[in-house]
Write a protein that holds these residues in place. Structure first.
Motif, PDB file in Angstrom:
ATOM      1  N   VAL C 299       0.826  -1.204   0.000  1.00 34.51           N
ATOM      2  CA  VAL C 299       0.000   0.000   0.000  1.00 34.51           C
ATOM      3  C   VAL C 299       0.864   1.259   0.000  1.00 34.51           C
ATOM      4  N   TRP C 300       2.061   1.189   0.570  1.00 37.40           N
ATOM      5  CA  TRP C 300       2.950   2.363   0.481  1.00 37.40           C
ATOM      6  C   TRP C 300       3.174   2.707  -0.984  1.00 37.40           C
ATOM      7  N   VAL C 301       3.519   1.649  -1.744  1.00 40.21           N
ATOM      8  CA  VAL C 301       3.819   1.880  -3.156  1.00 40.21           C
ATOM      9  C   VAL C 301       2.571   2.365  -3.891  1.00 40.21           C
ATOM     10  N   ALA C 302       1.434   1.756  -3.554  1.00 36.91           N
ATOM     11  CA  ALA C 302       0.195   2.149  -4.231  1.00 36.91           C
ATOM     12  C   ALA C 302      -0.155   3.595  -3.926  1.00 36.91           C
ATOM     13  N   VAL C 303       0.045   4.007  -2.683  1.00 37.62           N
ATOM     14  CA  VAL C 303      -0.274   5.387  -2.311  1.00 37.62           C
ATOM     15  C   VAL C 303       0.640   6.353  -3.068  1.00 37.62           C
ATOM     16  N   GLY C 304       1.912   6.034  -3.113  1.00 35.01           N
ATOM     17  CA  GLY C 304       2.849   6.935  -3.774  1.00 35.01           C
ATOM     18  C   GLY C 304       2.635   6.965  -5.275  1.00 35.01           C
ATOM     19  N   GLY C 305       2.405   5.825  -5.844  1.00 38.30           N
ATOM     20  CA  GLY C 305       2.251   5.752  -7.291  1.00 38.30           C
ATOM     21  C   GLY C 305       3.241   4.773  -7.863  1.00 38.30           C
ATOM     22  N   TYR C 310      10.339   7.244  -7.323  1.00 37.95           N
ATOM     23  CA  TYR C 310      10.243   8.237  -6.236  1.00 37.95           C
ATOM     24  C   TYR C 310       8.848   8.215  -5.613  1.00 37.95           C
ATOM     25  N   GLY C 311       7.850   7.809  -6.399  1.00 39.86           N
ATOM     26  CA  GLY C 311       6.504   7.651  -5.839  1.00 39.86           C
ATOM     27  C   GLY C 311       6.505   6.668  -4.684  1.00 39.86           C
ATOM     28  N   ALA C 312       7.208   5.562  -4.856  1.00 45.78           N
ATOM     29  CA  ALA C 312       7.279   4.554  -3.793  1.00 45.78           C
ATOM     30  C   ALA C 312       7.913   5.146  -2.542  1.00 45.78           C
ATOM     31  N   VAL C 313       8.966   5.948  -2.755  1.00 46.47           N
ATOM     32  CA  VAL C 313       9.652   6.560  -1.617  1.00 46.47           C
ATOM     33  C   VAL C 313       8.713   7.514  -0.887  1.00 46.47           C
ATOM     34  N   ILE C 314       8.011   8.352  -1.671  1.00 53.35           N
ATOM     35  CA  ILE C 314       7.067   9.291  -1.058  1.00 53.35           C
ATOM     36  C   ILE C 314       5.987   8.530  -0.291  1.00 53.35           C
ATOM     37  N   GLY C 315       5.449   7.495  -0.928  1.00 52.96           N
ATOM     38  CA  GLY C 315       4.392   6.709  -0.291  1.00 52.96           C
ATOM     39  C   GLY C 315       4.863   6.095   1.019  1.00 52.96           C
ATOM     40  N   ALA C 316       6.058   5.499   0.987  1.00 52.51           N
ATOM     41  CA  ALA C 316       6.570   4.839   2.193  1.00 52.51           C
ATOM     42  C   ALA C 316       6.712   5.835   3.329  1.00 52.51           C
ATOM     43  N   ILE C 317       7.273   7.005   3.004  1.00 55.22           N
ATOM     44  CA  ILE C 317       7.509   7.979   4.076  1.00 55.22           C
ATOM     45  C   ILE C 317       6.185   8.537   4.597  1.00 55.22           C
ATOM     46  N   LEU C 318       5.270   8.866   3.672  1.00 54.90           N
ATOM     47  CA  LEU C 318       3.997   9.442   4.104  1.00 54.90           C
ATOM     48  C   LEU C 318       3.190   8.469   4.956  1.00 54.90           C
ATOM     49  N   VAL C 319       3.038   7.234   4.450  1.00 50.10           N
ATOM     50  CA  VAL C 319       2.202   6.278   5.186  1.00 50.10           C
ATOM     51  C   VAL C 319       2.814   5.993   6.552  1.00 50.10           C
ATOM     52  N   ARG C 351      -3.243   5.471  -9.807  1.00 49.66           N
ATOM     53  CA  ARG C 351      -1.841   5.786 -10.093  1.00 49.66           C
ATOM     54  C   ARG C 351      -1.173   6.516  -8.933  1.00 49.66           C
ATOM     55  N   GLY C 352      -1.832   6.501  -7.796  1.00 45.55           N
ATOM     56  CA  GLY C 352      -1.208   7.040  -6.602  1.00 45.55           C
ATOM     57  C   GLY C 352      -1.114   8.561  -6.600  1.00 45.55           C
ATOM     58  N   LEU C 353      -0.394   9.089  -5.615  1.00 50.01           N
ATOM     59  CA  LEU C 353      -0.261  10.535  -5.485  1.00 50.01           C
ATOM     60  C   LEU C 353       0.479  11.136  -6.673  1.00 50.01           C
ATOM     61  N   VAL C 354       1.466  10.404  -7.170  1.00 52.15           N
ATOM     62  CA  VAL C 354       2.218  10.909  -8.314  1.00 52.15           C
ATOM     63  C   VAL C 354       1.292  11.060  -9.522  1.00 52.15           C
ATOM     64  N   GLY C 355       0.438  10.069  -9.720  1.00 49.51           N
ATOM     65  CA  GLY C 355      -0.516  10.142 -10.814  1.00 49.51           C
ATOM     66  C   GLY C 355      -1.472  11.298 -10.629  1.00 49.51           C
TER      67      GLY C 355
END
Lengths: 538, 276, 388
Positions: C299-305, C310-319, C351-355
């Motif tokens: 879900v981290w990756v899904a949230v980020g995009g 970098y979407g995965a990184v953003i998702g991991a940190i945010l979640v 497509r997550g936050l990046v999308g």
């Protein structure tokens, strides 16, 4: 010799009590006196009293002996007399030993159970066994004879012989023979031939005491006897092993039916609809909690509340399933990985909701009386009723589902939609409705599975998680979209698990089975019974 | 499947399966009369025979059209040649030595058989140029693609091929955003990039305009001679415009074969088509 | 045409931004921790330093998953297992570093082995005292497992949800195994009570800072590596495998090889993330193998995009930041939030936050009338084709 006569006399009296329930001929003062004798500190006095009690022929004699055994016969200190009593609110609830009239409650310290030692206990048991040997009920006679296996008491043996002479029930006679033959092994003065005959006769028996008796002859001076004992032991071990295998198979079958119940709903949602429902385990959990709640609503109705819980669980889990389909899965058809993630989210929400509503602690569900106990087939092999019921229940649910899918209109439409959505829609089938109903059906069955699981394990928020991976393994192993495959897979995995357990321990067995399935799927990606044809290749 | 098949070692253990080695393009032996030999091929799905004792030969450089009603087995035939479906019986050889029934899809593609699918199957998230790059003949190992970026010559070839199919201006557009006809062209271009010996073309003109159809016909005729081309198509007129030899499939086997006029006048063919 | 060589991977805009922000943030935290006195309002506690280090480990793990899921279409529900294996490899080294300072004072055997009455180290603990050997193990063990597993799975064409479920079974089986005392990894309690790494005390602020910096460097290197791969021709083949595996096969690619190498590389990256994680949090136990951890990571990756790194990184940190905050304020609400996140992201943010950011940017550009870029990106790309 005198004792034998006394015992025979006692026997006659007790027999008459047991057989005819004839009113006591002796005056009641007699038994009062005998009871007072139990107040003595000396175990010899008590032994005499027990003997006298057994000989009294009084209709209450048997019940009083049992009470003495269970430490329910008390000395009422205030009145210095023997009474019956039970623990009640930190004190004693007293009854008259003969009339069972209520004598009120007293403090804990005001009464004390009559103490007996092992010798007295043994004496009571023997007396009871002798009574049992003459019980009109053949099963009880047989049980009494078996309980005496291993005894060396000459009086008891005489009683046994006496009964054997009169016995016309073959199964009871066989049990008495076993007991007498075992005694013959222990007897010092018996001749070798008699012992050899006894060994030969005992060589198939599964009673643990018989085995011990045989083992005690392993150091016999006579080589022929040693050899006979070895053969007999070997034969016993082989039989025991056979029954233990049967026992393992039974456990495997019962585990298999649990897996079947858990997986069968999944087989519908995953197999027929191609929807990965990670919340399936939580729908099972909801069914288990429904059982718990129904029992809370009907605290007196443990015997029949299951009959309410089953439809209730079906409806509740089914309803939640329909909600999940309508609000989430509907938008994700054709995207199985997304469905997997979304339903996993739902499973987290359901788990947490249950934790908040019912507390994170496990709840236990009362098993009804008719489900407890076991069907004892022989000393090493018994089938517990709750497992028997679960197997029967799982098969019933399976056959019911098969009928629904094969014979009803809903089933026809479900199969049509699962095979070709477009064509089915063209034929006027409302695939929306069918999807919701199918999903509801699969979820409802998960709920029913939860009712069954609640009888076996504690009901807790993590109940579902424990089964979700196993259920998926069953469906995938059996071949997606094939209910018979699911059945075969569930039972073979259940049995495999239980066969491995004694060899490797429970955890390793589970790991082996998982690894096996992982390898198996890689060998046959479509499971045991794959669907063939063009449709399967899309 | 009979019992003997069940115990054939090569059906049980991959290791002893001959033909799993990678085929180098040079290994194709085209010394014989034909390029493709399909003999007595039978494929059945749950009792239904999609192909029934089909025998078909394709000569080098030939342009062959396959027609037949729906369910005649045209797509299944393509599937057998490209290794997607394994026949229950029969042999299928590419050149003199390569047994296609024993080769994987990848090896078959590597040996020089290209396929254009019925539904245009381009990679929607790659650009048009990247689609061609993927299709381009050459080494396709992981290491090679990791360490060798495209060189100038290869980039020129991609541009030239895009130009051939009129998609040069779509060079950097993702394929998913192309029109249906453009996707068809893109896929044809991909097959061209593969430089196959044998080209299988499944319904190439579906969704094309009149001019595009003409261009396709021209292109296919151009390709024949250098490559063998097998075209599956419903459109009779299109076939008449390109065909030298026509094979009619019906219920999984060959019903008739020959020149277009002869086939059209064959009473069996007329019955099958009118009887539908 | 996208060029691809190491130079562009290092210097293209996304890489510059990513590395710039990463090191900027790390430098800021380190400076505020080391130079500002503890009583100042600007001081950043060591707890925060370690927390950031932990997040960056998760980010590396998420990036590893993005590589297989986002680019190659393999939804692994078992990546937590590779993370945990890397963590255990590091944990073994840290256990040996304790030496005779354990409760039982045994110079060779870790406490739990003494407790189990073991007389000598099991063979698989040999060499664990060497840091160099441990580094090899960290990459080798997850990589080897992924290689064997992937080799079996991909060549028999296990795809889609089947693959997801057997990866979940894999991590589940490993969890059960690691719970056993007999396996020799501390059973239920796992490995903990670490003292030193390379002779530096793990309690020292300077060690914590060093670990944070090491994690940031690892993350940056992994980013560049992944960027290089995804930007190469191999990367384009991998994405082609994701969008149409059988089509790629018909083009002559051995798709199973591509999947296998990406999967293995991803497992190695996950193992490295685990190895960096353990000294910072001070414990590794079988709970890390739990299927929930692996799926949470998805879900981290899904949230980020997906498919952006970098979407995965953003998702991991945010979640994970959300998790830290939530579990601090109202712990019982976290699982509701996480569950809701799963549903919301799949339904509304495929497509997550990046999308989402892309969409917003495009809409803005369009309303400016600046739509000179053509029609290429107007439509959402077609949903990736997933084999049923």
């Amino acid at each position: 010799m005198l004792r034998v006569f006394a015992l025979a006399l006692a026997l006659l009296c007790l027999t008459s009590v047991a057989q005819a329930e004839s009113p006591a001929t002796e005056p009641t003062t007699d038994i009062e006196e005998v009871l007072q004798q139990l107040r003595s500190r000396s175990f010899d006095d008590k032994a005499a009293a027990i003997d006298a009690l057994a000989h009294s022929g009084h209709p209450r004699a048997d019940a009083l002996l049992k009470a003495l055994q269970d430490r329910r016969l008390l000395l009422d200190r205030a009145n210095d007399r023997i009474v019956l009593g039970e623990r009640a609110d930190g004190g004693w609830q007293l009854h008259d030993p003969l009339s069972e009239a209520d004598l009120g409650t007293v403090e804990s310290r005001a009464a004390a159970p009559i103490t007996i030692n092992n010798r007295l206990r043994r004496q009571i048991e023997n007396l009871q066994a002798v009574v049992g040997l003459n019980n009109p009920d053949a099963t009880l006679r047989r049980a009494a004879a078996i309980s005496l296996i291993g005894t060396k008491d000459p009086d008891l043996l005489a009683a046994l012989r006496e009964r054997r002479a009169r016995e016309d029930n073959t199964s009871v006679a066989a049990a008495i023979d076993t007991t007498l033959n075992t005694a013959a092994l222990y007897s010092e003065d018996s001749d070798l031939n008699a012992r050899l005959n006894a060994i030969e006769a005992l060589s198939g028996s599964l009673e643990p005491t018989v085995r011990n008796a045989l083992r005690s002859r392993l150091d016999s001076d006579a080589p022929s006897e040693r050899k006979a004992v070895e053969t007999a032991l070997k034969r016993i071990d082989a039989r025991t092993a056979r029954y233990q295998t049967a026992d393992t198979l039974f456990f495997g079958l019962s585990l298999g039916s649990v897996l079947l119940l858990a997986a069968i709903g999944l087989a519908i949602t995953f197999g027929v609809m191609g929807v990965i429902n990670m919340a399936h385990g939580e729908l099972i959990m909801l069914g288990a909690y429904t059982t718990f709640v129904v029992q809370q609503i009907f605290p007196q109705g443990h015997e029949w509340s299951l009959l309410v819980a089953i439809p209730a669980a079906f409806l509740i889990s089914g309803f939640v399933g329909v909600l999940i389909e309508r609000f989430v899965i509907r938008y994700l058809y054709g995207r199985p990985l997304e469905t997997l993630l979304a339903t996993f989210g739902i499973s987290l929400i359901l788990q947490q909701a249950v934790r908040v509503i019912f507390s994170p602690l496990n709840r236990s569900v009362v098993t009804p009386e008719w489900m407890s106990g076991a069907w004892q087939i022989n000393p090493v092999f018994s089938l517990t009723f709750n497992r028997l019921y679960i197997i029967a229940f799982a098969l019933t649910v399976f056959l019911g589902l098969l009928l629904v899918l094969k014979k009803t209109r809903l089933g026809l439409q479900v199969r049509a939609v699962s095979q070709n959505r477009q064509t089915a829609r063209g034929l006027g089938i409302r695939s929306d409705r069918i999807n919701a109903l199918t999903f509801g059906l699969g979820s409802g069955i998960a709920g029913v599975a939860g009712v069954a699981l609640a009888q076996l394990t504690n009901v807790g928020p993590n109940l579902g998680q424990a089964y979700i991976i196993d259920s998926f393994m069953v469906v995938v192993f059996g071949g997606v979209g094939n209910l018979w495959g699911t059945l075969t897979a569930a039972f073979s995995l259940g049995i495999a698990n239980k066969l491995l357990e004694p060899v490797s321990g429970a955890v390793l067995a589970k790991i082996f089975v998982l690894v096996f399935i992982i390898l198996f799927i890689q060998r046959k990606p479509r499971g045991l019974f794959p669907q063939r044809g063009r449709a399967a290749e899309e | 499947m009979n019992l003997r098949d069940t115990f054939r070692r090569d059906r049980v253990f991959d290791v002893v399966r001959p033909g799993t080695r990678t085929i180098k393009p040079g290994e194709l032996d085209t010394g014989g009369k034909y390029l493709l030999y399909m003999e007595n091929i039978t494929v059945s799905f749950d009792g239904f025979k999609a192909l029934n004792d089909l025998t078909l030969y394709i000569e080098p450089g030939e342009l062959r059209c396959i027609i037949g009603p729906n369910g005649a087995g045209k797509s299944t035939m393509m599937d057998v040649i490209t290794g997607k479906t394994r026949p229950d019986q029969g042999t299928c050889f590419f050149g003199q030595t390569l047994d296609l029934t024993r080769m994987s899809e990848t090896e078959i593609a590597g040996a020089g058989i290209g396929r254009k699918f019925q539904k245009p199957t381009v990679f929607p998230e790659h650009t048009a140029a990247e689609n061609l790059e993927l299709a381009m003949a050459g080494q396709k190992t992981t290491w090679h693609t990791l360490v060798h970026p495209l060189n100038g010559e290869q980039r020129d070839r991609i541009a030239a091929t895009l130009n051939t199919v009129g998609l040069l201006d779509r060079h950097d557009h993702v394929a998913g955003a192309l029109s249906h006809g453009q996707k068809q062209w893109l896929e044809i271009a991909m097959v061209l990039m593969q430089q196959p010996k044998l080209l299988l073309v499944d319904e190439p003109i579906a969704g094309m305009t009149r001019q595009e159809v003409e261009r396709t016909a021209e292109l296919l005729q151009q390709l024949a001679g250098e490559h063998s081309v097998v075209v599956v198509e419903h459109d009779m007129e299109f076939i008449r415009s390109i065909a030298s030899t026509v094979t009619v499939l019906h219920q999984g086997s060959v019903l008739a074969e020959g020149k277009m006029q002869d086939v059209q006048n064959d009473p069996k063919v007329i019955e099958v088509y009118l009887g539908e | 045409m996208r060029h691809s060589d190491l130079k562009t991977a290092l210097t293209d805009r996304a890489a510059r931004w990513f590395i710039g922000i990463l090191f900027g943030a790390v430098a800021l935290v380190v400076l505020l921790n080391q130079l500002i006195p503890a009583d100042s309002g600007l001081h950043v506690s060591s707890y925060t330093v370690t927390l950031l280090g932990k997040y960056l480990c998760y980010a590396l793990l998420a990036m590893a998953l993005d590589l297989v899921w986002g680019y190659c279409g393999i939804l692994s529900l078992g990546h937590g297992a590779f993370f945990a294996l890397g963590g255990y490899a590091m944990g073994m080294y840290l256990m040996r570093q304790i030496g005779d300072r354990g409760v039982y004072g045994n110079p060779v055997l870790p406490d739990f082995m003494v407790f189990l009455n073991w007389q000598e180290l099991p063979w698989y603990w040999l060499g664990s005292h060497s840091f160099l050997f441990t580094m090899v193990l960290i990459a080798l063990v997850p990589g080897l497992l992924a290689f064997v597993f992937g080799w079996l799975a991909f060549r028999s064409r296990v795809t889609g949800v089947y693959l997801s479920i057997i990866t979940q079974a894999l991590t589940y089986a490993l969890m059960l195994a690691f719970f056993r005392n007999e396996l020799g990894f501390g059973g239920n309690n796992g490995l903990t009570d670490f003292k030193d790494i390379l002779g530096f005390s793990l309690r020292e602020d300077s060690t914590r800072v060093a670990l944070l910096i090491a994690t940031a460097i690892a993350l940056a290197l992994a980013f560049v590596l992944c960027r290089y791969i995804t930007g190469s021709r191999m990367g384009r083949v991998v994405m082609a495998v994701r969008d149409g595996e059988s089509r790629a096969r018909f083009l002559g690619y051995r798709t199973e090889h591509y999947k296998l190498w990406i999967f293995t590389l991803s497992a190695v990256l996950a193992g490295i993330a685990g190895a960096l994680y353990v000294p910072q949090v001070g414990i590794i136990n079988p709970g890390e193998f739990s299927p929930l951890n692996s799926i949470e990571l998805v879900v981290w990756v899904a949230v980020g995009g997906r498919a952006t790194l970098y979407g995965a990184v953003i998702g991991a940190i945010l979640v994970n930041y959300g998790k830290t905050v939530f579990t601090g304020i109202m712990p019982e609400a976290w699982l509701f939030a996480l569950g809701g996140l799963f549903v919301a992201v799949t339904l509304f943010l495929p497509r997550g936050l990046v999308g989402l950011a892309d969409n917003v940017r495009q809409r803005l550009r369009k309303s400016d009338g600046n739509n000179s870029n053509g029609t290429a990106n107007d439509d959402q790309p077609e949903a990736p084709h997933e084999p049923a």
